[in-house]
Design an enzyme around this catalytic site. Structure first.
Site, short mmCIF file in Angstrom:
data_model
loop_
_atom_site.label_atom_id
_atom_site.label_comp_id
_atom_site.label_asym_id
_atom_site.label_seq_id
_atom_site.Cartn_x
_atom_site.Cartn_y
_atom_site.Cartn_z
N CYS A 80 29.06 43.65 25.95
CA CYS A 80 27.68 43.25 26.09
C CYS A 80 27.52 41.89 27.05
O CYS A 80 27.92 42.20 28.01
CB CYS A 80 27.17 43.19 24.65
SG CYS A 80 25.43 43.04 24.73
N HIS A 182 28.16 48.51 22.84
CA HIS A 182 29.00 47.92 21.88
C HIS A 182 30.02 49.01 21.30
O HIS A 182 29.69 49.98 20.43
CB HIS A 182 28.33 47.34 20.58
CG HIS A 182 27.34 46.05 21.01
ND1 HIS A 182 28.10 45.00 20.66
CD2 HIS A 182 26.24 45.94 21.51
CE1 HIS A 182 27.02 44.00 20.99
NE2 HIS A 182 26.07 44.66 21.57
N GLU A 184 32.21 48.82 19.18
CA GLU A 184 32.39 48.59 17.52
C GLU A 184 31.30 49.16 16.96
O GLU A 184 31.41 49.21 15.75
CB GLU A 184 32.64 47.04 17.39
CG GLU A 184 31.47 46.25 17.27
CD GLU A 184 30.87 45.61 18.77
OE1 GLU A 184 30.17 44.96 18.84
OE2 GLU A 184 31.60 46.24 19.60
#
Length: 202
Positions: A80, A182, A184
């Site tokens: 990001c 992202h 994650e």
């Protein structure tokens, strides 16, 4: 001991990144110590917030130089805002120098769609990269951003998505990788990307 250093410079949800790395079996440490970054096998640079503030924090702590040194022979992944900081310059609020790994600028997205861009979008892969090994064209990942990178060298763009404009979704220059999305927060696809990153550890 082999581990990934997650750079703590006061921005970003570090715990969610750490949890995802742990889940895929990658030992990791959250640290703001440049010396500990040097000892790591790889670096993950997260981040949310404004480009100028983040760039200043990296410079003030010496973390910028540690990251650049590490990337000479070890993998570095920016996520990001962390990806945006790899670019030469950001234009969020004020013109500000980044790490300069990716020639180009980070600018506000020019789209008729609502900003910030929040949600799931599919990826295209214009150039091959080990970061996306095993993934199929059209894989879905999760974005949260209003600014995006404009890479001067198209060969360094390894993924794009569409949001009323072509968005640079991931970049690579040597050992430096960046994802605007992202991993994650991107389910199984994101976990596969983090596994691929871990597999690059020297």
């Amino acid at each position: 001991m082999s581990y990934t250093a997650i750079v703590d410079y006061g921005v970003g949800n570090l715990k969610s990144v750490s949890n995802a790395l742990t889940y895929v079996g990658l030992d990791n440490r959250i640290t703001g110590d440049p010396k500990e970054l040097e000892r790591a096998n790889s670096i993950l640079l997260p981040g949310v917030g404004a480009f100028p503030d983040a760039a200043r924090k990296l410079r003030q702590t010496g973390l910028d130089q540690a990251i650049l040194r590490m990337g000479q022979d070890k993998p570095v992944l920016g996520i990001c805002l962390g990806m945006q900081l790899l670019f030469a310059q950001g234009e969020e609020g004020e013109a500000c120098s980044g790490l300069g790994v990716i020639p180009g600028t980070v600018q506000r997205m020019e789209t008729s769609y609502k900003l910030p861009h929040i949600g799931w979008n599919s990826l295209s892969f214009p150039n091959p990269s080990p970061l996306f090994r095993g993934l199929s064209e059209g894989a879905w990942v999760y974005f949260v951003h209003s600014f995006s990178g404009r890479a001067a060298n198209p060969s360094q763009v390894i993924a794009t998505t569409d949001y009323g404009m072509e968005v640079v979704a991931a970049v690579q220059n040597g050992n430096f990788f960046g994802t605007q999305f992202h991993p994650e927060k991107s389910g199984d696809v994101g976990l596969e990307i983090l596994k691929n990153f871990g597999a690059m550890n020297p």
